[in-house]
Enzyme design. Structure first.
Site, PDB file in Angstrom:
ATOM      1  N   GLY A 158       0.825  -1.203   0.000  1.00  0.00           N
ATOM      2  CA  GLY A 158       0.000   0.000   0.000  1.00  0.00           C
ATOM      3  C   GLY A 158       0.855   1.246   0.000  1.00  0.00           C
ATOM      4  N   GLY A 161      -0.124   9.092   1.674  1.00  0.00           N
ATOM      5  CA  GLY A 161       0.525  10.393   1.656  1.00  0.00           C
ATOM      6  C   GLY A 161       1.768  10.464   2.520  1.00  0.00           C
ATOM      7  N   GLU A 239       5.676  -6.332  12.504  1.00  0.00           N
ATOM      8  CA  GLU A 239       5.036  -7.644  12.489  1.00  0.00           C
ATOM      9  C   GLU A 239       3.977  -7.683  11.378  1.00  0.00           C
ATOM     10  OE1 GLU A 239       2.956 -10.387  16.003  1.00  0.00           O
ATOM     11  OE2 GLU A 239       3.162  -8.229  16.244  1.00  0.00           O
ATOM     12  N   ASP A 286      -6.044   8.029  14.873  1.00  0.00           N
ATOM     13  CA  ASP A 286      -6.463   7.780  13.492  1.00  0.00           C
ATOM     14  C   ASP A 286      -7.084   6.387  13.367  1.00  0.00           C
ATOM     15  OD1 ASP A 286      -6.844   8.482  10.838  1.00  0.00           O
ATOM     16  OD2 ASP A 286      -4.858   7.811  10.195  1.00  0.00           O
TER      17      ASP A 286
END
Length: 414
Positions: A158, A161, A239, A286
Site C-alpha cells: 500500500g 501520503g 510484524e 487515526d
C-alpha cells in the site's frame, strides 16, 4: 504534516434534527465511498481548497456565527511535539516562534529539551510523554546495508501520503514482516535515551515502543521489530500477521456489510485493544477501517491495530493539532479545533462500527458531522443501536468511556 482547517472565525450552529437515532437508511451502501474517505489523510497541501468546496455544498439547515476571542495557543496543546522542533505549533495552527539557536539547543542537551517542554505544555505530566529518561529497547539498524542483509523486501502492499508499505521476510527465520518507508520530510521526533545517549527519536518509533507488550503479554497492536533511520527516509520493520487484510477488504469479502454478530466480535476486540493502547499512555488518533487488520486464519476474525503515524502521547488535557483522517474528525474538532483523546477515540470507533454495519460512513462532509444525527438501520438490535448511538453523540462529554463500552450489554452478550 498538519491539517489547517479554514482560517475564518466561522463555525456551524445546528438546528434541531427531527431524525431519530433509529431511522432507516437514507442512501445505499457504498464501500467505494468508505475507501475514498478513509484515504483522505490530513495534510496541509490542498486542505483549504477541499474545505472551501465542502462548505459550498453545505445545506441551509446550518448557519454560521462569528466566534470572538477563540485563540488556542501551543500552551494548550498537550502533545508529544513539546520535545520536537518540527511539531510545535503556535496559535491557530501557526508555527510558534523559535529561533534556530533554540532548535539546536533542544536537540543537543537534556536541559534545553526540558526547558522547551515547560514552556509549551501545561496539561501533560512528564510521565505522559516520551522523555530523555525513557529507554529505547530496540536499537536502530545502522545503515541500509544492515537492513538489506537482514530482510527481504517484496511487493508493494500500500501507498499513502506519508509513505509506502511492502511485504517482506526476515532472512534468518523467514518471518513475515511489513516494511514501511517514510520520507524524512514527514518525520516528527522526540527526545529519548538511545543506548545511554540522548537522541531525537522518530515519534512513531517512540509510540510503538510504549505500546510494545512485555515478554509475558500479548497484544493486538502490530509490533515494531526493527527500524533504520536513514538521511532520506525512516524504515520501520513491523510484524505482519498472515493471512490478513485490512477491514475494508474484509468487508468486501462479506458483501460490503457485516452481520451484526461479526461486527460485534470485531468491535469487542477493538475496544479491548484501544483500552490497552490508552493504558500504555498512547493516543492513536487515526482509528479507521484502513488501520485495522483482520487476521483470517481461523473462523473467528482476529483484530490487529496498525499505523501510529498520527499518534501522540495520551494526556488529560485537550489537543489542538489536527492530525488523522478528515472524515473521522469529531464535531468539536471541526468546530473549535480542540478535542480530547478518549471521546475522539470513541467517536472514531463508532464510525468504524457504523461502516461495518451499513457499508458507508454516516457523514459525508463537515455540515453532516456537526449537525446531523446518524441514520442507524432499524434492522439492528436495540442494544446495538444504543451502543452505536452513544459513540456518535455530538457532545464529547456525553460519549461513554472505553471501559463503559467494554461492559455494555451489547458486547456482554457475545
Amino acid at each position: 504534516m498538519k491539517l489547517k482547517l479554514w482560517q475564518s472565525t466561522n463555525t456551524f450552529q445546528c438546528q434541531a434534527s427531527n431524525r431519530g437515532p433509529t431511522s432507516s437508511l437514507s442512501r445505499p451502501s457504498n464501500i467505494e465511498e468508505v475507501q475514498k474517505s478513509s484515504k483522505r489523510k490530513s495534510n496541509s497541501n490542498g486542505s483549504k481548497e477541499r474545505t472551501r468546496k465542502r462548505r459550498k455544498g453545505s445545506s441551509n439547515t446550518c448557519h454560521t456565527r462569528t466566534l470572538s476571542g477563540i485563540r488556542l495557543s501551543s500552551a494548550q496543546d498537550a502533545e508529544i511535539s513539546t520535545a520536537s522542533s518540527t511539531e510545535t505549533e503556535g496559535t491557530m495552527g501557526q508555527k510558534s516562534e523559535k529561533t534556530d539557536e533554540q532548535r539546536k539547543k533542544s536537540s543537543k542537551t537534556i536541559n534545553a529539551t526540558k526547558d522547551l517542554s515547560h514552556k509549551t505544555t501545561t496539561t501533560t505530566s512528564s510521565s505522559d510523554k516520551p522523555s530523555p529518561s525513557s529507554s529505547v529497547t530496540i536499537a536502530p539498524l545502522v545503515s541500509k546495508d544492515d537492513f538489506v542483509a537482514k530482510y527481504t523486501q517484496n511487493k508493494l502492499l500500500g501507498r499513502g501520503g506519508f509513505g509506502s508499505v511492502y511485504e517482506g521476510y526476515r532472512k534468518d527465520d523467514n518471518l513475515p514482516v511489513a516494511i514501511k518507508h517514510i520520507p524524512q520530510t514527514h518525520i516528527k521526533r522526540t527526545a529519548m535515551s538511545l543506548n545511554g545517549k540522548h537522541a531525537m527519536v522518530p515519534v512513531e518509533v517512540a509510540l510503538l515502543l510504549k505500546v510494545k507488550p512485555a515478554a509475558a503479554e500479548t497484544s493486538a497492536v502490530v509490533a515494531l521489530l526493527d527500524w533504520c533511520d536513514l538521511p532520506n527516509e525512516l524504515i520501520l520493520v513491523l510484524e505482519r500477521p498472515v493471512p490478513c487484510m485490512d477491514l475494508v477488504k474484509f468487508m468486501v469479502t462479506r458483501g460490503y456489510i457485516l452481520q451484526e454478530h461479526e461486527a460485534k466480535v470485531i468491535t469487542k476486540q477493538l475496544v479491548d485493544t484501544l483500552i490497552e493502547v490508552h493504558s500504555k499512555g498512547v493516543f492513536h488518533r487515526d482509528i479507521k477501517l484502513d488501520n485495522i487488520l483482520i487476521e483470517t486464519s481461523s473462523n473467528v476474525p482476529r483484530v490487529w491495530l496498525i499505523d501510529f503515524g498520527s499518534g501522540t502521547v495520551l494526556a488529560d488535557g485537550g489537543y489542538t493539532t489536527e492530525e488523522g483522517t478528515y472524515d473521522y474528525f469529531t464535531p468539536k474538532g471541526l468546530q473549535w479545533r480542540r478535542y480530547k483523546a478518549e471521546p475522539t477515540t470513541v467517536w472514531q470507533l463508532g464510525l468504524v462500527l457504523f461502516a461495518m454495519l451499513h457499508g458507508h460512513l454516516p457523514f459525508k462532509h463537515e455540515r453532516e458531522i456537526v449537525c446531523e444525527e446518524p441514520a442507524i438501520s432499524e434492522g439492528l438490535s436495540p442494544e446495538c443501536q444504543n451502543f452505536l448511538l452513544s459513540c456518535l453523540f455530538k457532545k464529547p462529554g456525553a460519549r461513554p468511556s472505553l471501559e463503559t463500552l467494554k461492559n455494555h450489554s451489547w458486547l456482554m452478550t457475545l
